[in-house]
Enzyme design. Structure first.
Site, PDB file in Angstrom:
ATOM      1  N   LYS A   1       0.817  -1.223   0.000  1.00  9.13           N
ATOM      2  CA  LYS A   1       0.000   0.000   0.000  1.00  9.13           C
ATOM      3  C   LYS A   1       0.846   1.267   0.000  1.00  9.13           C
ATOM      4  CE  LYS A   1      -0.736   0.173   5.046  1.00  9.13           C
ATOM      5  NZ  LYS A   1      -0.130   1.476   5.303  1.00  9.13           N
ATOM      6  N   ASP A   2       2.139   1.165   0.365  1.00 11.27           N
ATOM      7  CA  ASP A   2       3.012   2.341   0.383  1.00 11.27           C
ATOM      8  C   ASP A   2       3.597   2.662  -0.986  1.00 11.27           C
ATOM      9  OD1 ASP A   2       2.637   2.643   3.096  1.00 11.27           O
ATOM     10  OD2 ASP A   2       4.431   1.513   3.649  1.00 11.27           O
TER      11      ASP A   2
ATOM     12  N   ARG B   1      -7.883   9.007   4.020  1.00 16.45           N
ATOM     13  CA  ARG B   1      -8.892   7.985   3.723  1.00 16.45           C
ATOM     14  C   ARG B   1      -9.638   7.590   4.992  1.00 16.45           C
ATOM     15  NH1 ARG B   1      -8.632   2.850   4.926  1.00 16.45           N
ATOM     16  NH2 ARG B   1      -6.419   3.033   5.417  1.00 16.45           N
ATOM     17  N   ARG B   2      -8.886   7.286   6.038  1.00 18.89           N
ATOM     18  CA  ARG B   2      -9.525   6.905   7.301  1.00 18.89           C
ATOM     19  C   ARG B   2     -10.343   8.057   7.872  1.00 18.89           C
ATOM     20  NH1 ARG B   2      -4.037   3.948   9.383  1.00 18.89           N
ATOM     21  NH2 ARG B   2      -4.536   1.823   8.698  1.00 18.89           N
TER      22      ARG B   2
ATOM     23  N   ARG C   1       1.729  10.192  13.547  1.00 23.06           N
ATOM     24  CA  ARG C   1       2.822   9.650  12.744  1.00 23.06           C
ATOM     25  C   ARG C   1       3.646   8.682  13.575  1.00 23.06           C
ATOM     26  NH1 ARG C   1       5.292  12.117   8.649  1.00 23.06           N
ATOM     27  NH2 ARG C   1       6.336  10.090   8.575  1.00 23.06           N
TER      28      ARG C   1
ATOM     29  N   ARG D   1       3.129   4.726  17.562  1.00 26.80           N
ATOM     30  CA  ARG D   1       1.738   5.171  17.593  1.00 26.80           C
ATOM     31  C   ARG D   1       1.012   4.643  18.827  1.00 26.80           C
ATOM     32  NH1 ARG D   1      -0.306   5.160  11.275  1.00 26.80           N
ATOM     33  NH2 ARG D   1       1.677   5.841  10.384  1.00 26.80           N
TER      34      ARG D   1
ATOM     35  N   CYS E   1      -0.783   8.160  -1.182  1.00 23.03           N
ATOM     36  CA  CYS E   1      -1.235   7.944   0.201  1.00 23.03           C
ATOM     37  C   CYS E   1      -2.131   9.064   0.719  1.00 23.03           C
ATOM     38  CB  CYS E   1      -0.018   7.791   1.122  1.00 23.03           C
ATOM     39  SG  CYS E   1       0.938   6.291   0.804  1.00 23.03           S
TER      40      CYS E   1
END
Length: 529
Positions: free
Chosen positions: A80-81, A132-133, A150, A156, A245
């Site tokens: 996904k990155d 997106r989230r 981040r 996190r 992203c």
């Protein structure tokens, strides 16, 4: 002597796990590899939001440069990155099996409110750097405050421990890979059909120099072709939108029951309400292009008005999804609900293992009787709407039929297969279809408990809405007692039982994937195809 390949990776615990996973997969076929840790722009710059960083490959660019220079043979990435196009000279030679692409919402235990959607207290502060989230979270819970977050997974989670946030959202796949202990938090697992994940979430990409023919052949042995085909749709959608992203776009494709099923959610910005599309097809050919066309075709005509056969809140998900496109929504229940019992037999309740609800009316009428339940009793529901209502009564759901789609027979079969030798109580309407009960196996004791009855409203007025949504067989009977469908009007049915009743009146209809407001929004949006 057999060559030892060099695998380039970022240095976080998760990145090292991923690189070692590919190293171990190669070792299964007799090939040796060693790791080389490389820092990326995304690792160096921790104070900026992701959408403020330059370019699209800020977690991958340095690894790709080392590949091109020949100082490493393989780069392992979270797929996904990766940007949707490879730099000249590089290819993705293999992808891994897919970990669960669901999202996890980790919540401080004193910030939990199980009666609310996502089990978060009102005005909770949620940490995420993903646009997106953010857009999808705010669509479900507009009261939430979203703040930037981040760092790697461990960083996190530590920020949550330090109470910088009330909750954070992270990918389930990363947590499962490095097996982090999360017992100190309340955990909500959010299905990828509810909050749509990033394209290729949960998949590893193995990148090499395109001229390395030997390595191409070797990596074919660890490539998972089924995953490769599914995420190709997701990545193509992202590519067509020229997104990275920072784009508020989620896309999730899976192969189920002989069909490719694709969910897409995209918003203009992180603060805008996302539009959702669900599509299914026998083949992936042209599927991404069809999804792109739905979002971008200016000639596509959406319905102007929708009627739904139940009362509807103007702040509901469906109301907001339609209002965004100036679609008027009228809601009115065409039936009246009346309780038919005033007490419950405590002996029966004491000996049931499961209570299975297939409607909100069943939940409301059952709990109005103030049942005294055993602590071992578990709850099952058909969809997310019933799950949310059950939470309002302070009850956790152990089985939601959402993953099996809208087919209640399939939901019943799946539940029965997972729960043999049990006793299941079904609070239901008098004279209900018993669709789920009919799928229980002989070793399961079924107890039907009619707790309410429906009475049809008299003289139901005809609606001129472009789209009619029917929520139950009784509502269908009430409407078509005196009305017909006009040419051009389209009908959506919540569930197969309601659909079968529509068929009795000769009415064509479409089914949403899920029997909730998200599924209905998707279905209305798709009617313009």
């Amino acid at each position: 002597m057999e060559k030892t390949f060099t695998i380039g990776t970022r240095g976080s615990e998760l990145a090292l796990w991923q690189a070692n996973h590919i190293k171990d997969r190669l070792a299964e076929f007799g090939y040796q590899a060693e790791l080389k840790v490389i820092k990326t722009q995304g690792d160096h710059i921790q104070h900026l939001r992701l959408d403020k960083l330059e370019g699209k490959g800020f977690f991958t660019k340095e690894l790709e440069e080392e590949l091109l220079s020949g100082s490493i043979d393989i780069a392992v990435h979270s797929h996904k990155d990766l940007p949707t196009t490879n730099p000249p000279g590089l290819i993705i030679a293999a992808v891994s099996e897919r970990e669960d692409p669901s999202e996890l919402l980790l919540i401080l235990k004193d910030c939990v409110d199980t009666k609310k959607k996502l089990a978060l207290k009102h005005n909770a502060i949620v940490g995420t750097s993903s646009n997106r989230r953010k857009s999808q979270l705010l669509a479900l819970r507009p009261d939430l405050e979203i703040e930037d977050l981040r760092g790697n997974i461990n960083t996190r989670i530590q920020k949550l421990r330090d109470e910088n946030y009330d909750a954070i959202m992270i990918a389930k796949a990363g947590v499962e890979r490095i097996q982090i202990d999360l017992s100190e938090f309340h955990i909500e697992v959010i299905n990828p059909t509810e909050i749509v994940p990033a394209p290729a979430q949960g998949v590893l990409a193995v990148q090499i120099n395109e001229n390395n023919e030997e390595l191409k052949e070797i990596l074919k042995k660890i490539n998972v072709e089924a995953v490769q085909e599914a995420i190709a749709v997701e990545r193509k959608v992202l590519n067509l939108f020229d997104g990275g992203c920072h784009l508020p776009l989620g896309c999730y494709c899976r192969f189920e029951n002989g069909q490719f099923e694709v969910w897409t959610a995209m918003a203009q910005t992180s603060n805008h309400f996302p539009d959702r599309v669900f599509m299914s097809a026998k083949s992936t050919e042209g599927l991404a292009e069809k999804i792109f066309d739905i979002y971008t075709n200016k000639e596509r005509k959406l319905p102007g008005s929708v009627f739904i056969s139940r009362d509807i809140d103007e702040n509901s998900y469906l109301s907001k999804a339609l209002k965004k496109h100036n679609i008027t929504l009228e809601g009115e229940s065409l039936i009246r609900i009346y309780p038919i019992i005033n007490r419950l037999d405590p002996f029966i309740l004491k000996h049931v293992d499961w209570i299975f609800f297939n409607s909100k009316n069943g939940i409301e009428n059952f709990f109005s009787l103030e049942p005294r339940l055993s602590k071992k009793t578990k709850f099952a529901v058909v969809g997310r709407g019933s799950e949310a209502m059950l939470k309002q009564y302070g009850r956790e759901v152990s089985y939601t039929g959402q993953d099996e789609g809208i087919d209640t027979e399939e939901i019943g079969r799946a539940f029965a297969a997972m729960n043999p030798n049990t006793t299941v109580l079904f609070p239901c309407a008098k004279g209900s279809y018993r669709t789920i009960q009919s799928q229980m196996t002989e070793d399961i004791k079924v107890i039907d408990l009619p707790v309410y009855e429906t009475v049809l409203a008299d003289d139901v007025s005809k609606t001129n809405a472009d789209v009619l949504i029917f929520t139950s067989p009784s509502n269908v009977d009430a409407y078509f007692a005196n009305n017909l469908i006009d040419p051009g009007q389209k009908v959506i049915s919540i569930g197969y039982s309601t659909g079968k009743k529509l068929e009795e009146y000769g009415v064509s209809y479409t089914l949403p994937y899920s029997p909730d407001e998200i599924g209905l929004a998707e279905a209305v949006f798709a009617l313009s195809l």
